[in-house]
Design an enzyme around this catalytic site. Structure first.
Site, PDB file in Angstrom:
ATOM      1  N   GLY A  29       0.827  -1.203   0.000  1.00  0.00           N
ATOM      2  CA  GLY A  29       0.000   0.000   0.000  1.00  0.00           C
ATOM      3  C   GLY A  29       0.856   1.245   0.000  1.00  0.00           C
ATOM      4  O   GLY A  29       2.042   1.189  -0.345  1.00  0.00           O
ATOM      5  N   ASN A  30       0.256   2.362   0.350  1.00  0.00           N
ATOM      6  CA  ASN A  30       1.023   3.606   0.456  1.00  0.00           C
ATOM      7  C   ASN A  30       0.398   4.491   1.530  1.00  0.00           C
ATOM      8  O   ASN A  30      -0.613   4.127   2.131  1.00  0.00           O
ATOM      9  CB  ASN A  30       1.104   4.306  -0.910  1.00  0.00           C
ATOM     10  N   HIS A  31       1.006   5.658   1.777  1.00  0.00           N
ATOM     11  CA  HIS A  31       0.622   6.497   2.914  1.00  0.00           C
ATOM     12  C   HIS A  31      -0.569   7.415   2.667  1.00  0.00           C
ATOM     13  O   HIS A  31      -0.893   8.250   3.503  1.00  0.00           O
ATOM     14  CB  HIS A  31       1.813   7.346   3.360  1.00  0.00           C
ATOM     15  N   ALA A  97      -4.037   7.681  -4.832  1.00  0.00           N
ATOM     16  CA  ALA A  97      -2.651   7.210  -4.944  1.00  0.00           C
ATOM     17  C   ALA A  97      -2.700   5.720  -5.278  1.00  0.00           C
ATOM     18  O   ALA A  97      -2.647   4.863  -4.396  1.00  0.00           O
ATOM     19  CB  ALA A  97      -1.903   7.463  -3.638  1.00  0.00           C
TER      20      ALA A  97
END
Ligand code: CTP
Length: 220
Positions: A29-31, A97
């Site tokens: 995943g990402n932030h 994102a």
């Protein structure tokens, strides 16, 4: 109508991260927290638009219940949801994102430690913004985001043309802008390569200015 410039307009927005499964309990995943996209959805609603929000996992939620939300988890689900809605949209803003890669072979059982390095093969996800750029008709406005750590302006201009967007919002990841922050500092870049810097302010104010730019410059 004065005060409600987006009345009668359909606005599609995506926000948040995507989670790409490795096994049943792990993901890549990402932030992203979805704050910028959700702020855009709220402001578009305040301006009179009918808003559809496609939202990734673990994102913040809009304060109003008047926004139709579709929850998705992976990039492929995000793609299906965006493509299903895009045909009807007057304006589409892709603030999510989206993971560029996903594990090629997610497994159904939890991966156990094996005492040796673990290799996970990744395959590229479809570029949703580029796909919508190809499908876009004359009277639709398509807005993308860009997050760059170097050569921001140059890369964002290239991205705008490559993905056939009308506007790119260039983010600068710093301590007071970007992921998780309540404030942001961005540069808008249009097809004539005009660059408009929006100084540090709340994501709600940045969202207002992005929408005002779309309303006043992109003939919606
Ligand atoms: N985006 C998308 N689908 C993807 C990846 C990104 O629709 N698979 C969209 C994002 O929502 C954003 C824009 O593309 O609007 C820019 O994303 P960014 O990660 O900055 O750029 P990339 O296209 O991934 O390019 P690069 O990895 O070369 O920086």
């Amino acid at each position: 109508k004065a005060g409600l410039p987006l009345r009668g307009k359909k606005v599609l927005i995506n926000a948040g991260p995507t989670y790409e499964p490795i096994d049943p309990v792990r993901f890549i995943g990402n932030h992203s927290t979805g704050k910028m996209g959700v702020a855009l959805a709220e402001e578009a609603h305040k301006l009179g638009a009918e808003v559809k929000l496609i939202l990734g996992p673990n994102s913040v939620l809009p304060k109003t219940t008047a926004i139709a939300i579709t929850r998705i988890s992976t990039a492929l689900e995000m793609q299906a949801a965006c493509e299903a809605e895009f045909g009807d949209a007057d304006i589409a803003i892709l603030a999510a994102a989206i993971a560029d890669y996903r594990p090629a072979n997610p497994v159904t059982e939890k991966i156990k430690k094996a005492g040796s390095p673990l290799k996970i093969e990744l395959v590229e996800n479809p570029d949703i913004l580029a796909g919508l750029g190809k499908a876009k008709s004359e009277n639709q406005v398509l807005v993308g985001f860009a997050l760059e750590t170097n050569n921001g302006l140059e890369n964002a201009v290239a991205k705008l043309h490559k993905k056939n967007c009308d506007l790119i919002v260039l983010n600068t990841p710093t301590a007071v802008s970007g992921f998780g922050s309540d404030t942001n500092e961005v540069t808008l870049i249009d097809r004539k390569e005009n660059k408009i810097k929006l100084e540090l302010k709340s994501k709600a104010h940045i969202a207002q200015e992005i929408l005002h730019h779309i309303i006043h410059n992109l003939s919606v």
